[in-house]
Scaffold this motif. Structure first.
Motif, PDB file in Angstrom:
ATOM      1  N   MET A   1       8.442   5.778  17.730  1.00 29.23           N
ATOM      2  CA  MET A   1       7.022   5.573  18.032  1.00 29.23           C
ATOM      3  C   MET A   1       6.517   4.317  17.316  1.00 29.23           C
ATOM      4  O   MET A   1       6.859   4.082  16.171  1.00 29.23           O
ATOM      5  N   ARG A 168      -4.626   3.650  25.448  1.00 28.61           N
ATOM      6  CA  ARG A 168      -3.497   4.221  24.703  1.00 28.61           C
ATOM      7  C   ARG A 168      -4.015   5.286  23.748  1.00 28.61           C
ATOM      8  O   ARG A 168      -5.116   5.161  23.214  1.00 28.61           O
ATOM      9  N   PHE A 169      -3.196   6.300  23.510  1.00 34.15           N
ATOM     10  CA  PHE A 169      -3.476   7.297  22.471  1.00 34.15           C
ATOM     11  C   PHE A 169      -2.542   7.050  21.298  1.00 34.15           C
ATOM     12  O   PHE A 169      -1.346   6.756  21.506  1.00 34.15           O
ATOM     13  N   THR A 171      -1.591   8.947  17.393  1.00 34.57           N
ATOM     14  CA  THR A 171      -1.787  10.150  16.582  1.00 34.57           C
ATOM     15  C   THR A 171      -1.567   9.773  15.125  1.00 34.57           C
ATOM     16  O   THR A 171      -0.613   9.042  14.803  1.00 34.57           O
ATOM     17  N   GLU A 181       1.699   5.295  18.185  1.00 32.76           N
ATOM     18  CA  GLU A 181       1.413   5.410  19.621  1.00 32.76           C
ATOM     19  C   GLU A 181       2.130   6.625  20.201  1.00 32.76           C
ATOM     20  O   GLU A 181       3.352   6.731  20.108  1.00 32.76           O
ATOM     21  N   THR A 182       1.329   7.527  20.804  1.00 33.39           N
ATOM     22  CA  THR A 182       1.932   8.735  21.383  1.00 33.39           C
ATOM     23  C   THR A 182       1.734   8.791  22.889  1.00 33.39           C
ATOM     24  O   THR A 182       2.274   9.670  23.554  1.00 33.39           O
ATOM     25  N   HIS A 183       0.937   7.887  23.465  1.00 34.40           N
ATOM     26  CA  HIS A 183       0.736   7.868  24.908  1.00 34.40           C
ATOM     27  C   HIS A 183       0.254   6.476  25.318  1.00 34.40           C
ATOM     28  O   HIS A 183      -0.785   6.030  24.839  1.00 34.40           O
ATOM     29  N   SER A 184       1.017   5.812  26.170  1.00 35.55           N
ATOM     30  CA  SER A 184       0.532   4.523  26.683  1.00 35.55           C
ATOM     31  C   SER A 184       0.109   4.748  28.133  1.00 35.55           C
ATOM     32  O   SER A 184       0.485   5.748  28.750  1.00 35.55           O
ATOM     33  N   ASN A 185      -0.686   3.849  28.649  1.00 30.63           N
ATOM     34  CA  ASN A 185      -1.099   3.921  30.058  1.00 30.63           C
ATOM     35  C   ASN A 185      -1.701   5.290  30.429  1.00 30.63           C
ATOM     36  O   ASN A 185      -1.268   5.926  31.394  1.00 30.63           O
ATOM     37  N   VAL A 186      -2.696   5.719  29.666  1.00 28.57           N
ATOM     38  CA  VAL A 186      -3.394   6.979  29.964  1.00 28.57           C
ATOM     39  C   VAL A 186      -4.108   6.833  31.321  1.00 28.57           C
ATOM     40  O   VAL A 186      -4.790   5.835  31.557  1.00 28.57           O
ATOM     41  N   CYS A 245      -7.179  13.374  29.162  1.00 28.84           N
ATOM     42  CA  CYS A 245      -5.862  14.046  29.152  1.00 28.84           C
ATOM     43  C   CYS A 245      -5.510  14.670  30.495  1.00 28.84           C
ATOM     44  O   CYS A 245      -4.388  14.561  30.950  1.00 28.84           O
ATOM     45  N   ARG A 246      -6.488  15.368  31.123  1.00 27.25           N
ATOM     46  CA  ARG A 246      -6.106  16.101  32.340  1.00 27.25           C
ATOM     47  C   ARG A 246      -7.137  16.021  33.455  1.00 27.25           C
ATOM     48  O   ARG A 246      -7.062  16.757  34.429  1.00 27.25           O
TER      49      ARG A 246
END
Ligand code: F6P
Ligand code: MN
Length: 324
Positions: A1, A168-169, A171, A181-186, A245-246
Motif C-alpha cells: 500500500m 482516493r481513500f 486509511t 492508500e486503500t482505494h483508488s478510483n472511487v 462506498c456503495r
C-alpha cells in the motif's frame, strides 16, 4: 500500500499543496487520537458557548478547530482560513498560495454517543489581489477548488481526497501514523435503492421533495418501481462516505421549520467539498435547481439545499423539482 506523498506526486500535486495537505493531516491525526480516547480524555460534552451560527459548541469542536487553525496558519502556504467555528475568516501568510475552508468536526452531536464524525475541508488558490484579512478571498465557486476531502473518525480513520484527478481513500495505519492508500478510483454507482434524509422534517419540505420521497416509499408498485431502503447517520460526513462506498442519494433539502433558516448545510465547508468529491467519483450534487459547484457564494457561512449521490437517482429527484 502506498503512502500519501508518492500518490499525490503521481497526481501532479505541487509541493506547496502537498505540504498543506500533509500539515492539515497532522492535526487530523491528533483529532483522531482525542476522539478515540473518548471519555478517558475528558473531552466529551458541550462548552458553555454557541458558535456564530447559534449552534452549541462541543469541547471537541473547539479543540479540533484550534488544532487545524494553528497548523494551517503556521504552514506558510495558507493566506487565510474560514471555519464553521470562527465568526469570520482568519488571516495567515500574506504571500500564502492557498485558502482553506473547513468544518473541524462535522456531526459533532455524534461525539457523545461514540458514533461517526469527521473533518471536512476545501482548498482553493488565494487571489493575489485580495488582502489576507478580506473574507472576499473565499467568495469563489466550488469549481475553483484544487483539493477537497474529509477525514472520517470511525472504527478506522479514513481520508477521502480529490485533487481533481478522481477520488482516493486512505486509511490511517495507527501503528505507524501514516495514511495508506486503500482505494483508488472511487466510483459512485449510477443507480441506487437507498435514500438518506431526515424524515422528521417531512411536513416542512417543499412539494417537489415531498413528492419524490413519497414515491420512493411507494416502492416496487409506485412510479419509481423499486423498493428503497433508508439510512440517516446525522453526520453528513458519514452519509457521504456511505454514498461514495456503495451509492445512494443524500439530501438535506429546503424546509420551512425555521423561516430564518431555510437550509441547514453550509456551502463553503460542507456542500462544496462534498460536491467535488461526489462529482469526481461520477456522481452529481445539486440544490435541486443548480449544480452546487456553480453557485457563486455571497458570504462565508452561507447555507444551501443539498441533493447528492448516485447520478441517475439525483437526476430523478431533480426531475420532480423541474416539474414543480
Ligand atoms: O453539520 C450539520 C449536520 O450535523 C450534518 O453533518 C448532518 O447531515 C446534519 O447536520 C444533521 O441534521 P439533523 O440534526 O437535522 O439530522
Ligand atoms: Mn457540519
Amino acid at each position: 500500500m502506498r503512502q500519501l506523498a508518492p500518490v499525490l506526486r503521481q497526481d501532479g500535486v505541487n509541493s506547496n499543496l502537498m505540504s498543506l495537505i500533509q500539515t492539515l493531516l497532522t492535526a487530523c491525526k491528533e483529532i483522531s487520537f482525542h476522539v478515540s480516547q473518548g471519555d478517558l480524555a475528558g473531552m466529551l460534552g458541550a462548552t458553555a458557548d454557541e458558535n456564530i451560527q447559534g449552534e452549541q459548541q462541543k469541547k471537541l469542536d473547539v479543540i479540533s478547530n484550534q488544532l487545524i487553525k494553528d497548523v494551517l496558519l503556521e504552514s506558510g502556504v495558507v493566506k487565510a482560513i474560514a471555519s464553521e467555528e470562527e465568526d469570520t475568516t482568519v488571516a495567515g501568510d500574506e504571500n500564502g498560495d492557498y485558502i482553506v475552508s473547513f468544518d473541524p468536526l462535522d456531526g459533532s452531536s455524534n461525539t457523545d454517543i461514540n458514533s461517526l464524525i469527521g473533518t471536512i475541508f476545501s482548498v482553493m488558490k488565494a487571489p493575489k489581489d485580495i488582502a489576507a484579512n478580506d473574507p472576499a478571498l473565499f467568495l469563489q465557486k466550488g469549481r475553483a477548488q484544487v483539493a477537497a476531502g474529509y477525514v472520517l473518525y470511525g472504527p478506522s480513520t479514513m481520508l477521502a481526497l480529490t485533487t481533481g484527478n478522481g477520488v482516493r481513500f486512505f486509511t490511517l495505519d495507527k501503528t505507524h501514523g501514516e495514511f495508506l492508500e486503500t482505494h483508488s478510483n472511487v466510483q459512485v454507482p449510477k443507480d441506487t435503492k437507498e435514500f438518506a434524509i431526515n424524515m422528521s422534517n417531512q411536513r416542512h419540505w417543499q412539494p417537489a421533495m415531498q413528492h419524490y420521497i413519497a414515491d420512493c416509499i411507494k416502492g416496487e408498485t409506485g412510479p419509481l418501481a423499486k423498493n428503497y431502503n433508508m439510512r440517516w447517520i446525522a453526520a453528513m460526513v458519514g452519509d457521504v462516505h456511505r454514498v461514495l462506498c456503495r451509492g445512494g442519494i443524500f439530501t438535506y433539502p429546503q424546509d420551512t421549520k425555521n423561516p430564518n433558516k431555510p437550509y441547514k448545510l453550509r456551502l463553503l465547508y460542507e456542500a462544496m467539498p462534498m460536491a467535488m468529491l461526489v462529482e469526481q467519483a461520477g456522481g452529481l450534487a445539486s440544490t435541486g435547481y443548480e449544480n452546487i459547484l456553480d453557485i457563486q457564494p455571497s458570504e462565508i457561512h452561507q447555507r444551501v439545499a443539498v441533493i447528492l449521490g448516485s447520478k441517475n437517482e439525483v437526476e430523478t429527484c431533480l426531475s420532480y423539482h423541474q416539474k414543480a
